[in-house]
Design a protein around this motif. Structure first.
Motif, PDB file in Angstrom:
ATOM      1  N   ALA A  24       0.830  -1.215   0.000  1.00  0.00           N
ATOM      2  CA  ALA A  24       0.000   0.000   0.000  1.00  0.00           C
ATOM      3  C   ALA A  24       0.861   1.259   0.000  1.00  0.00           C
ATOM      4  CB  ALA A  24      -0.918   0.005   1.222  1.00  0.00           C
ATOM      5  N   HIS A  25       0.476   2.182  -0.870  1.00  0.00           N
ATOM      6  CA  HIS A  25       1.182   3.472  -0.913  1.00  0.00           C
ATOM      7  C   HIS A  25       0.752   4.340   0.271  1.00  0.00           C
ATOM      8  CE1 HIS A  25       2.154   7.577  -2.350  1.00  0.00           C
ATOM      9  NE2 HIS A  25       3.261   6.944  -2.718  1.00  0.00           N
ATOM     10  N   ASN A  26       1.632   5.271   0.630  1.00  0.00           N
ATOM     11  CA  ASN A  26       1.358   6.172   1.753  1.00  0.00           C
ATOM     12  C   ASN A  26       0.098   7.020   1.568  1.00  0.00           C
ATOM     13  OD1 ASN A  26       3.642   5.443   3.270  1.00  0.00           O
ATOM     14  ND2 ASN A  26       4.963   6.811   2.091  1.00  0.00           N
ATOM     15  N   TYR A  27      -0.434   7.126   0.350  1.00  0.00           N
ATOM     16  CA  TYR A  27      -1.637   7.931   0.109  1.00  0.00           C
ATOM     17  C   TYR A  27      -2.927   7.133   0.233  1.00  0.00           C
ATOM     18  CZ  TYR A  27       1.314  11.552  -2.150  1.00  0.00           C
ATOM     19  OH  TYR A  27       2.242  12.508  -2.441  1.00  0.00           O
ATOM     20  N   MET A  28      -2.831   5.861   0.616  1.00  0.00           N
ATOM     21  CA  MET A  28      -4.074   5.091   0.779  1.00  0.00           C
ATOM     22  C   MET A  28      -4.861   5.611   1.979  1.00  0.00           C
ATOM     23  SD  MET A  28      -4.538   2.780  -1.568  1.00  0.00           S
ATOM     24  CE  MET A  28      -4.182   4.143  -2.630  1.00  0.00           C
ATOM     25  N   PHE A  65       0.374   2.473 -12.322  1.00  0.00           N
ATOM     26  CA  PHE A  65       1.793   2.329 -12.657  1.00  0.00           C
ATOM     27  C   PHE A  65       2.549   1.570 -11.564  1.00  0.00           C
ATOM     28  CE2 PHE A  65       2.117   6.427 -10.334  1.00  0.00           C
ATOM     29  CZ  PHE A  65       3.228   6.191  -9.527  1.00  0.00           C
ATOM     30  N   MET A  66       2.071   1.647 -10.330  1.00  0.00           N
ATOM     31  CA  MET A  66       2.732   0.916  -9.240  1.00  0.00           C
ATOM     32  C   MET A  66       2.528  -0.593  -9.407  1.00  0.00           C
ATOM     33  SD  MET A  66       1.755   3.375  -6.059  1.00  0.00           S
ATOM     34  CE  MET A  66       2.396   5.054  -6.029  1.00  0.00           C
ATOM     35  N   ALA A  67       1.305  -0.979  -9.819  1.00  0.00           N
ATOM     36  CA  ALA A  67       1.034  -2.402 -10.050  1.00  0.00           C
ATOM     37  C   ALA A  67       1.877  -2.911 -11.217  1.00  0.00           C
ATOM     38  CB  ALA A  67      -0.449  -2.602 -10.325  1.00  0.00           C
ATOM     39  N   SER A 113      13.149   8.761 -16.506  1.00  0.00           N
ATOM     40  CA  SER A 113      11.689   8.866 -16.374  1.00  0.00           C
ATOM     41  C   SER A 113      11.256   8.549 -14.957  1.00  0.00           C
ATOM     42  CB  SER A 113      10.971   7.929 -17.347  1.00  0.00           C
ATOM     43  OG  SER A 113      11.036   8.471 -18.650  1.00  0.00           O
ATOM     44  N   TYR A 114      10.368   9.379 -14.472  1.00  0.00           N
ATOM     45  CA  TYR A 114       9.767   9.173 -13.152  1.00  0.00           C
ATOM     46  C   TYR A 114       9.051   7.825 -13.181  1.00  0.00           C
ATOM     47  CZ  TYR A 114       7.533  11.294  -8.962  1.00  0.00           C
ATOM     48  OH  TYR A 114       7.129  11.628  -7.696  1.00  0.00           O
ATOM     49  N   VAL A 115       8.990   7.132 -12.048  1.00  0.00           N
ATOM     50  CA  VAL A 115       8.264   5.854 -12.042  1.00  0.00           C
ATOM     51  C   VAL A 115       6.785   6.043 -12.323  1.00  0.00           C
ATOM     52  CG1 VAL A 115       9.794   4.396 -10.659  1.00  0.00           C
ATOM     53  CG2 VAL A 115       8.121   5.895  -9.531  1.00  0.00           C
ATOM     54  N   ASN A 116       6.292   7.272 -12.182  1.00  0.00           N
ATOM     55  CA  ASN A 116       4.883   7.560 -12.491  1.00  0.00           C
ATOM     56  C   ASN A 116       4.690   7.599 -14.003  1.00  0.00           C
ATOM     57  OD1 ASN A 116       5.516   8.431  -9.833  1.00  0.00           O
ATOM     58  ND2 ASN A 116       3.659   9.664  -9.759  1.00  0.00           N
ATOM     59  N   THR A 117       4.958   6.474 -14.654  1.00  0.00           N
ATOM     60  CA  THR A 117       4.844   6.345 -16.108  1.00  0.00           C
ATOM     61  C   THR A 117       4.382   4.924 -16.437  1.00  0.00           C
ATOM     62  OG1 THR A 117       7.221   5.838 -16.067  1.00  0.00           O
ATOM     63  CG2 THR A 117       6.599   8.026 -16.869  1.00  0.00           C
ATOM     64  N   VAL A 176      -2.601  16.934  -8.163  1.00  0.00           N
ATOM     65  CA  VAL A 176      -2.759  17.202  -6.718  1.00  0.00           C
ATOM     66  C   VAL A 176      -1.754  18.265  -6.281  1.00  0.00           C
ATOM     67  CG1 VAL A 176      -2.627  16.178  -4.412  1.00  0.00           C
ATOM     68  CG2 VAL A 176      -3.564  14.855  -6.328  1.00  0.00           C
ATOM     69  N   HIS A 177      -0.492  18.068  -6.613  1.00  0.00           N
ATOM     70  CA  HIS A 177       0.569  18.955  -6.093  1.00  0.00           C
ATOM     71  C   HIS A 177       0.631  20.299  -6.812  1.00  0.00           C
ATOM     72  CE1 HIS A 177       1.768  15.003  -4.515  1.00  0.00           C
ATOM     73  NE2 HIS A 177       2.162  15.728  -3.483  1.00  0.00           N
ATOM     74  N   GLU A 178       0.148  20.367  -8.060  1.00  0.00           N
ATOM     75  CA  GLU A 178       0.235  21.658  -8.760  1.00  0.00           C
ATOM     76  C   GLU A 178      -0.799  22.653  -8.241  1.00  0.00           C
ATOM     77  OE1 GLU A 178      -0.397  21.492 -12.968  1.00  0.00           O
ATOM     78  OE2 GLU A 178      -2.429  20.708 -12.778  1.00  0.00           O
ATOM     79  N   SER A 216      10.262  12.749  -0.602  1.00  0.00           N
ATOM     80  CA  SER A 216       9.251  11.765  -0.999  1.00  0.00           C
ATOM     81  C   SER A 216       8.279  11.574   0.167  1.00  0.00           C
ATOM     82  CB  SER A 216       9.925  10.427  -1.308  1.00  0.00           C
ATOM     83  OG  SER A 216      10.313   9.801  -0.095  1.00  0.00           O
ATOM     84  N   THR A 217       7.213  10.837  -0.064  1.00  0.00           N
ATOM     85  CA  THR A 217       6.239  10.665   1.014  1.00  0.00           C
ATOM     86  C   THR A 217       6.881  10.005   2.240  1.00  0.00           C
ATOM     87  OG1 THR A 217       5.465   8.621  -0.041  1.00  0.00           O
ATOM     88  CG2 THR A 217       4.224  10.625  -0.499  1.00  0.00           C
ATOM     89  N   SER A 218       7.759   9.036   2.034  1.00  0.00           N
ATOM     90  CA  SER A 218       8.421   8.429   3.200  1.00  0.00           C
ATOM     91  C   SER A 218       9.457   9.373   3.800  1.00  0.00           C
ATOM     92  CB  SER A 218       9.067   7.098   2.824  1.00  0.00           C
ATOM     93  OG  SER A 218       8.056   6.182   2.519  1.00  0.00           O
ATOM     94  N   TYR A 262      -7.344   9.553  -8.112  1.00  0.00           N
ATOM     95  CA  TYR A 262      -6.956   8.214  -8.590  1.00  0.00           C
ATOM     96  C   TYR A 262      -6.683   7.288  -7.391  1.00  0.00           C
ATOM     97  CZ  TYR A 262      -6.025  10.889 -12.859  1.00  0.00           C
ATOM     98  OH  TYR A 262      -6.124  11.715 -13.944  1.00  0.00           O
ATOM     99  N   MET A 263      -5.909   7.774  -6.452  1.00  0.00           N
ATOM    100  CA  MET A 263      -5.611   6.956  -5.267  1.00  0.00           C
ATOM    101  C   MET A 263      -6.903   6.607  -4.518  1.00  0.00           C
ATOM    102  SD  MET A 263      -2.281   6.419  -4.573  1.00  0.00           S
ATOM    103  CE  MET A 263      -0.695   6.961  -5.241  1.00  0.00           C
ATOM    104  N   GLN A 264      -7.837   7.591  -4.487  1.00  0.00           N
ATOM    105  CA  GLN A 264      -9.065   7.381  -3.721  1.00  0.00           C
ATOM    106  C   GLN A 264      -9.994   6.344  -4.357  1.00  0.00           C
ATOM    107  OE1 GLN A 264      -9.430   8.755  -0.653  1.00  0.00           O
ATOM    108  NE2 GLN A 264      -7.322   9.399  -1.065  1.00  0.00           N
TER     109      GLN A 264
HETATM  110  P1  13P Z   1       6.323   9.025  -3.531  1.00  0.00           P
HETATM  111  O1  13P Z   1       5.532   8.205  -2.558  1.00  0.00           O
HETATM  112  O2  13P Z   1       7.324   8.176  -4.226  1.00  0.00           O
HETATM  113  O3  13P Z   1       6.912  10.218  -2.896  1.00  0.00           O
HETATM  114  O4  13P Z   1       5.337   9.492  -4.684  1.00  0.00           O
HETATM  115  C1  13P Z   1       4.255  10.275  -4.544  1.00  0.00           C
HETATM  116  C2  13P Z   1       3.244  10.085  -5.570  1.00  0.00           C
HETATM  117  O5  13P Z   1       2.618  10.989  -6.009  1.00  0.00           O
HETATM  118  C3  13P Z   1       2.940   8.758  -6.024  1.00  0.00           C
HETATM  119  O6  13P Z   1       1.951   8.835  -6.906  1.00  0.00           O
END
Ligand code: 13P
Ligand code: SF4
Length: 304
Positions: A24-28, A65-67, A113-117, A176-178, A216-218, A262-264
């Protein structure tokens, strides 16, 4: 919690029956993060832990993309995505054709490339990065110019940290961040003297410049646990504060709540259904998975 308890119990039982683990990602949401996750973390930590999973099934509580990354790194496992519509504005902003355009514009420059791809974009890139290691990866690239895709704000934040490189970027952003502005941060500081502000590097550079720390979130979580500020504002997806605040009763979390739509999309109900029905398995074409795996593995090797 009372209304979530039957789902949590049922999912935890099904995990045993199916030999499954939940990454689970930290945004769950807190009920996923605290109730059913076996591993929680940022994108880099989840990618590394995916390589170590011994159970037969991975349930990815995060975005698509995480899956895909978990499947690329551990292809023998069944990787379940509880909602295939859980995308990402960054991942949707670029295709492999976009990578080819950048290579044509900056011949010979490495593509980070960011992993968000998507897996296709990873496969077309030289190496991946996450928010936890982006500066380190860019600094390690050969040559003067480095192409970063698809997050223009992450790229511009990294460019400040790695002035020896000319960083060029694709025009993508996290929805979200912009949304955060430097004025928001200044207002919160004015209203709350002594407030500490921690930003995610997907925020625009003028927002990061107003923060006391960016990571990063962690990295954000570790900073708060180490510094124990009296009041803190996390300039990131707001489930993050909900998830860590329980174990930090002396820290007051302030600020606006921006949630990632998306996370939600990932809910206990959908996790239960995917484990019950064993539907939503993510597949990646082996011809794409192999070069994508090389780009992700190169990143993991460089960040250890
Ligand atoms: P990190 O958890 O790698 O910092 O990424 C944040 C994010 O937006 C993941 O979608
Ligand atoms: Fe993508 Fe932003 Fe949502 Fe993360 S928070 S999944 S980067 S849209």
């Amino acid at each position: 919690w009372a209304i979530h308890a039957p789902y949590v119990r049922a999912i935890n039982q099904l995990k045993k029956d199916r030999n499954a683990v939940v990454l689970a990602h930290n945004y769950m949401t807190p009920q996923i993060y605290h109730g059913i996750a076996d591993v929680v973390g940022d994108s880099l930590q989840l990618a590394i832990r995916a390589t170590e999973v011994e159970a037969q099934v991975i349930v990815q509580c995060g975005v698509h993309f995480m899956a895909e990354t978990s499947k690329i790194l551990n292809p023998a496992k069944t990787v379940l995505m509880p909602d295939m519509q859980a995308g990402c504005s960054l991942a949707e902003s670029i295709t492999a054709d976009g990578i080819a355009q950048m290579r044509a514009r900056y011949p010979g420059a490495p593509v980070v490339s960011y992993v968000n791809t998507t897996a296709e974009v990873k496969a077309a890139s030289d190496i991946c990065c996450t928010s936890a290691n982006a500066a380190q990866i860019v600094a390690a690239m050969e040559g003067d110019t480095v192409i970063m895709t698809p997050d223009k704000w992450l790229a511009q934040n990294v460019a400040r940290q790695v002035p020896q490189k000319r960083v060029v970027w694709w025009d993508g952003a996290c929805i979200v961040h912009e949304q955060f502005t430097a004025q928001d941060l200044r207002d919160f500081r004015d209203w709350n003297p002594g407030l500490k502000i921690i930003a995610h590097p997907e925020c625009p550079p003028e927002v990061v410049a107003e923060a006391d720390f960016a990571g990063s979130t962690s990295g954000i979580q570790s900073w708060v646990e180490r510094e124990m500020p009296r009041q803190v504002m996390l300039v990131t997806e707001c489930s993050m504060a909900s998830n860590i605040s329980d174990s930090l009763p002396d820290v007051e979390f302030l600020g606006p709540c921006n949630m990632c739509p998306y996370m939600q999309k990932i809910t206990l109900e959908k996790v239960l259904w995917s484990l019950h029905s064993m539907t939503g398995a993510v597949e990646v074409d082996p011809a794409v998975a192999e070069p994508a795996r090389r780009a992700v593995q190169r990143m993991i090797d460089l960040s250890q």
